[in-house]
Design a protein around this motif. Sequence first.
Motif, short mmCIF file in Angstrom:
data_model
loop_
_atom_site.label_atom_id
_atom_site.label_comp_id
_atom_site.label_asym_id
_atom_site.label_seq_id
_atom_site.Cartn_x
_atom_site.Cartn_y
_atom_site.Cartn_z
N ALA A 240 0.92 -1.37 0.09
CA ALA A 240 -0.17 -0.06 -0.12
C ALA A 240 0.87 1.29 -0.09
CB ALA A 240 -1.10 -0.05 1.10
N TYR A 248 -7.84 0.75 1.58
CA TYR A 248 -7.42 -0.26 1.78
C TYR A 248 -8.42 -1.25 2.13
CZ TYR A 248 -4.71 -4.17 4.35
OH TYR A 248 -3.98 -5.61 4.67
N ALA A 274 1.29 2.26 6.23
CA ALA A 274 0.68 1.93 4.90
C ALA A 274 0.84 2.96 4.09
CB ALA A 274 -0.87 1.71 5.28
N LEU A 278 -2.75 6.90 2.28
CA LEU A 278 -4.01 6.18 2.93
C LEU A 278 -5.18 7.12 3.64
CD1 LEU A 278 -4.94 3.21 2.90
CD2 LEU A 278 -4.01 3.02 5.26
#
Length: 518
Positions: A240, A248, A274, A278
Amino acid sequence: MPSSITYPQLPLDGLLRRAAERDPDGCALRTGSHWISFAGLDALTDRFAACAAHLTGRPGARIGVANTLGPEFPAAYYGAVRSGGTAVLVNPLIKEAGLLHVFSAAAVEVAFVPATTAELLGRLRERLPALRAVVVVGPEGDALPGGPSAARFPAADLDADACIQFTTGTTGRPRGVRLSHRNLVANAAQTAAAHRLHSGSVTLNHLPLFHTMHLNSAVFAGAAQVLCTSPDPLASLALAARTGATHYYGLPARLHRLAGQLAQAGPWAEGVPAGPALTAVLSGGTALAPATAAALSARLGVPVVQGYGMAELSPLSHSQSPDGGPAGSVGRPVPGTECRIVDLEGRQPLGARATGEVQVRGPQLMAGYLDPDEDPAVDGEGWLSTGDIGYVDEHGELFLVDRIGDVFKYDNELVSPTAVESVLAEDPRVADCVVTGWPDPVHGAVTWAGIVLREPYAPRLLDTLDSIVDGANRRLARFERIRRVEVVDAVPRTPVGKPERRRLRQALHSRAALEAAV
């Protein structure tokens, strides 16, 4: 979230054609070091459509498509529909009995499947008279027969079946759900709006299989999709970060494991492992324990969003806001969707916080079941009875209690296995757990728990179990308290992560009968 939305008047595969026209060079799918553009995926879809038309020789055929996590699935899925056929979703993880049921019930004529599924179908061919051809796709795939990709395909009736999806079968034999072009396009738009997907979004799918909800909504929005084929949650976070994922998507079982990994990962995992792009972690398939969601949100620095739906709803009907929502909620209805709670006996609508069966209606509601003799589950006003028990708060947030078939009675009180599991899951010594009712001649049933212990606690088995149960029981009502417990190696789950309670109940009832006979 908007209360209503406008749905494009397009066939299902028209979503991909539109995305290819708007952003031909944009990334549609990325797997490992390979990626394919929207134009490239649309061209591959034309090839699958030409192959399907060649092999079936007519529009309206039912075409099996295995939802593997790779670019072949969306091309075969949209291609089956573009050819004038109906895509029948095939879980590549099911065994011979499941394949026989799906292919027989849907009268599948042509199948696009991986080599392992093709091998199983080879053993079943004599029992599948409708099946005319099996095409192997994926790394060991066949060359696609069927002529040029520029073949003309029939115009789609938007109310015709585009897809047949079978239910997970946790409470009985899987049922084929007929979904029209309108159903699926509407839900693609609803999901994109609820999750705030747009052309700049990058969705990471950490799923064992490709789910059409994630595919259709991303294609509707023109968003890129990153497919993570590794089952390791930490590896998915690293991916990611490398790919700039904004959304996600994961299953609760994997997210629960991820929360445990992050808790033991050390200082390097602080912050946002991540990646800075994100915006949300989105969970679906079954309930994620509020404690797990809170721990993940705190560690990753983004909301952990839950939703609700079922195959009959194409599948999404509710979603928490990407900004987050109240603990334990599955959110509000997605745009254009209505929800109400009805009394289990009188079937009358109930007020806020009153518990009853969840009913839903909206444009994503299925065309019907494949077997016309199945209970339609939809009343004359278009309300689908979901079979789930829950309540709605004053703000329209839906809270699920359990499945009607999963709850059991201790004396005259309803016990929710999911509620007990959520308490057990908060104990750091519990890696996974499952709860159901154990038959009891005095009380009707008592709470039985199967617990998967984390590795360090296994040597002191009895002391650990007693301590876990004592801690949980102090937080549970008298009628909910755990009275039988044992260690299990793993919790049996469906491919989407739901506990297989029906099979578990059958095994426990057999054991209880043997005990009673001694």
